[in-house]
Design a protein around this motif. Structure first.
Motif, short mmCIF file in Angstrom:
data_model
loop_
_atom_site.label_atom_id
_atom_site.label_comp_id
_atom_site.label_asym_id
_atom_site.label_seq_id
_atom_site.Cartn_x
_atom_site.Cartn_y
_atom_site.Cartn_z
N ASP A 11 0.82 -1.21 0.00
CA ASP A 11 0.00 0.00 0.00
C ASP A 11 0.86 1.26 0.00
O ASP A 11 0.53 2.25 -0.67
CB ASP A 11 -0.93 0.01 1.22
N SER A 12 1.96 1.22 0.75
CA SER A 12 2.80 2.41 0.86
C SER A 12 3.46 2.79 -0.46
O SER A 12 3.89 3.93 -0.63
CB SER A 12 3.88 2.19 1.94
N TYR A 13 3.52 1.84 -1.42
CA TYR A 13 4.18 2.09 -2.70
C TYR A 13 3.21 2.41 -3.84
O TYR A 13 3.64 2.67 -4.97
CB TYR A 13 5.00 0.86 -3.10
N LYS A 14 1.92 2.37 -3.59
CA LYS A 14 0.96 2.49 -4.70
C LYS A 14 1.03 3.84 -5.40
O LYS A 14 0.92 3.92 -6.62
CB LYS A 14 -0.45 2.18 -4.20
N THR A 15 1.20 4.91 -4.64
CA THR A 15 1.31 6.23 -5.26
C THR A 15 2.57 6.33 -6.10
O THR A 15 2.56 6.87 -7.22
CB THR A 15 1.32 7.34 -4.18
N TRP A 19 2.98 6.94 -10.18
CA TRP A 19 3.84 8.02 -10.67
C TRP A 19 4.85 7.48 -11.70
O TRP A 19 5.08 8.10 -12.74
CB TRP A 19 4.57 8.65 -9.49
N LEU A 20 5.40 6.31 -11.40
CA LEU A 20 6.37 5.69 -12.31
C LEU A 20 5.73 5.31 -13.64
O LEU A 20 6.36 5.39 -14.70
CB LEU A 20 7.00 4.46 -11.66
N GLU A 21 4.46 4.92 -13.60
CA GLU A 21 3.75 4.55 -14.82
C GLU A 21 3.67 5.72 -15.79
O GLU A 21 3.73 5.55 -17.02
CB GLU A 21 2.32 4.09 -14.48
N ASN A 22 3.57 6.93 -15.25
CA ASN A 22 3.39 8.12 -16.08
C ASN A 22 4.68 8.88 -16.33
O ASN A 22 4.69 9.87 -17.06
CB ASN A 22 2.37 9.06 -15.42
N ALA A 23 5.78 8.43 -15.71
CA ALA A 23 7.06 9.15 -15.86
C ALA A 23 7.70 8.82 -17.20
O ALA A 23 7.58 7.70 -17.71
CB ALA A 23 7.99 8.75 -14.72
N PRO A 24 8.38 9.79 -17.83
CA PRO A 24 9.12 9.51 -19.07
C PRO A 24 10.12 8.37 -18.84
O PRO A 24 10.70 8.26 -17.75
CB PRO A 24 9.84 10.83 -19.36
N PRO A 25 10.35 7.54 -19.83
CA PRO A 25 11.17 6.34 -19.63
C PRO A 25 12.60 6.62 -19.20
O PRO A 25 13.21 5.80 -18.52
CB PRO A 25 11.13 5.65 -21.01
N ASP A 26 13.17 7.76 -19.59
CA ASP A 26 14.56 8.02 -19.25
C ASP A 26 14.71 8.98 -18.06
O ASP A 26 15.82 9.42 -17.74
CB ASP A 26 15.30 8.60 -20.44
N VAL A 63 17.91 6.29 -6.82
CA VAL A 63 16.92 7.37 -6.76
C VAL A 63 15.49 6.88 -6.50
O VAL A 63 14.58 7.70 -6.38
CB VAL A 63 16.93 8.20 -8.07
N VAL A 64 15.29 5.58 -6.40
CA VAL A 64 13.95 5.07 -6.08
C VAL A 64 13.85 4.92 -4.55
O VAL A 64 14.58 4.14 -3.96
CB VAL A 64 13.68 3.71 -6.76
N PRO A 65 12.96 5.68 -3.89
CA PRO A 65 12.94 5.66 -2.42
C PRO A 65 12.42 4.35 -1.86
O PRO A 65 11.66 3.63 -2.51
CB PRO A 65 12.00 6.81 -2.08
N LEU A 177 7.20 14.41 -6.75
CA LEU A 177 6.90 13.13 -6.10
C LEU A 177 6.67 13.35 -4.60
O LEU A 177 5.78 12.72 -4.00
CB LEU A 177 8.04 12.15 -6.33
N PHE A 178 7.43 14.23 -4.00
CA PHE A 178 7.21 14.55 -2.59
C PHE A 178 5.83 15.17 -2.38
O PHE A 178 5.18 14.92 -1.36
CB PHE A 178 8.29 15.52 -2.08
N ALA A 179 5.39 15.97 -3.34
CA ALA A 179 4.10 16.64 -3.21
C ALA A 179 2.95 15.64 -3.15
O ALA A 179 1.87 15.95 -2.63
CB ALA A 179 3.89 17.60 -4.38
N GLU A 180 3.16 14.44 -3.66
CA GLU A 180 2.13 13.42 -3.67
C GLU A 180 2.19 12.49 -2.46
O GLU A 180 1.35 11.60 -2.32
CB GLU A 180 2.23 12.59 -4.96
#
Length: 466
Positions: A11-15, A19-26, A63-65, A177-180
């Motif tokens: 659950d803690s990773y769902k947001t 976000w990763l789904e919509n992030a540019p690939p690079d 960079v992935v928390p 990402l922090f804002a979310e």
């Protein structure tokens, strides 16, 4: 992001997953390169002894928390406070009445012949009766079983500077990402530490005690951290030669003359801290420091002699120690461990060395250990000989099915094993836990060794508020 390999997203990773789904690939690769550039410019490094290629290395930063939910953190926090409270009570007891030894909770020889036991401290009480002011407790999660304590670091625990630098870097690179996420601020650690050290000052220090960070000097592997913490705390970074003792009082040399020092956050091991009491050839200590300490005129954080609780053999008795001193069962359990000093345990360990992790009781940094499943037959047999020759010096643990966290490798995310080192602060005012910790990650696929000296990296650790 999955729940111990179940294929589901915690659950803690769902947001983050959305976000990763919509992030540019690079995007992640680009931000990773930026982070490396920033860290190099700031000089965020550590030294590797015996490394011929370079004395200073950059710790790889992912960079992935690593994200921990509020409820899970609440349980961890409660368990960490309980454990460190028991460690302080244990240290007070073994240097005092030794009730835990008389009660058979811990064998006398394990304490009294321990290389970190300091007979000079017997019958002594540090200012405020606090022994372990700063603790770093290493935790691992195994699938759905929750967190286990892997080891306790209570001498001079390191890594907090990387915890703080990682957060600053992530806030700079991923503000959106922090804002979310409602992430608890880890940067309050230095304020917590300063208040804890101030509260630990000896009586007579006044309302504004003088605090210093004592370092062995720039050739120490953790010197960056020493200077970083002194700067963040707003106190002086000193070496042994900057201090002197007169009339059982410690003074710092300044351009305006001697200034009394009340609290020393020391990053020097016991052996080197005072050449008049311990190693006479120490060039980094302060002659006479222990006389001022025994007189109650200065606080040393952590206290001299805390290394007994750092010992991996003593670790195996922590559930009993916690029950003895708190009257409660341990909230955070130990990893199942064989004490090789016991003949039956040694026999069992020798029979399955290829399955186990075997560690020196005084080892650290990932050195002096055998990881059976990834070792050659020759390495196993060489370790077998060491184990037979000195079984008291080793413990053994099963090869755990550690949980993993998503980690950037090349351009893709893949699972890598992680551990967590939260930092716990103790003072006469109480015990507090910084909301986060240092997540270390084994960057090599399948590796269980997360230590930076062994090729591991770090992640920012997010503790959510809800």
């Amino acid at each position: 992001m999955n729940g111990g390999g179940s294929g589901t997203i915690r659950d803690s990773y769902k947001t983050l997953a959305a976000w990763l789904e919509n992030a540019p690939p690079d995007l992640l690769q680009a931000r990773s390169r930026q982070a490396e550039l920033f860290f190099r410019r700031m000089g965020v490094t550590f030294a590797v002894y015996g490394d011929e290629e370079s004395n200073e290395r950059l710790i790889p930063f992912d960079v992935v928390p690593r994200i921990i939910g509020a409820d899970e953190w609440g349980g961890l926090e409660k368990g960490l406070k309980q454990r460190v409270t028991a460690i302080n009570a244990f240290l007070k007891d073994i240097y005092g009445p030794q009730d835990c030894i008389r009660a058979g909770i811990v064998p006398a020889d394990l304490i009294l012949t321990n290389p970190h036991y300091r007979p000079e401290m017997q019958g002594r009480r540090p200012p405020g009766d606090v022994w372990c002011h700063i603790a770093g407790v290493d935790l691992v999660r195994t699938g759905e079983d929750g967190f286990y304590v892997l080891e306790d670091n209570v001498r001079t625990p390191s890594g907090v500077s990387y915890m703080l630098e990682n957060r600053e870097m992530m806030m700079r690179l991923f503000p959106d990402l922090f804002a979310e996420h409602a992430v608890r601020p880890v940067e309050i650690y230095t304020d917590m530490l300063l208040r804890s050290l101030q509260a630990s000052a000896p009586s007579g220090a006044g309302e504004d005690p003088t605090i210093v960070v004592l370092t062995p000097g720039p050739f120490n592997s953790a010197y960056y951290e020493h200077s970083f913490l002194a700067d963040k705390l707003g106190v002086e970074l000193v070496e042994g030669g900057d201090l002197f003792v007169n009339d059982d009082t410690v003074y710092m040399r300044t351009t305006e003359g001697p200034k009394r020092v009340d609290v020393i956050y020391r990053r020097i091991d016991d052996d080197f801290i005072d050449p008049l009491t311990f190693m006479p050839n120490s060039a980094v200590g302060v002659p006479g420091l222990m006389s001022a300490y025994f007189a109650g005129r200065v606080t040393l954080a952590n206290a001299v002699g805390t290394g007994v609780a750092d010992d991996k053999a003593v670790y195996t008795y922590m559930p009993e120690i916690i029950r003895f001193f708190t009257g409660e069962d341990a909230i955070l359990k130990n990893v199942p461990t064989w004490r090789c000093r016991e003949p039956d345990a040694l026999k069992e360990v020798l029979g399955k060395l290829d399955e186990l992790v075997v560690k020196e009781v005084g080892g650290s940094g990932g050195y002096g250990m055998l990881v059976g499943p990834t070792s050659t037959k020759a390495e196993i047999e060489a370790f077998r000989a060491k184990l037979i020759a000195d079984p008291d010096d080793f413990i053994a643990q099963p090869t755990l099915s550690l949980s993993t966290a998503p980690t950037l490798n090349g351009g893709d995310l893949s699972p890598r094993h992680v551990d967590l080192r939260p930092f716990v602060l103790s003072s006469p005012a109480g015990v507090r836990v910084a909301p986060g910790g240092l997540t270390r990650v084994a960057l090599k696929e399948g590796s269980l060794v997360v230590n930076s000296s062994q090729g591991g990296g770090t992640k920012d650790t997010w503790v959510l508020d809800n």
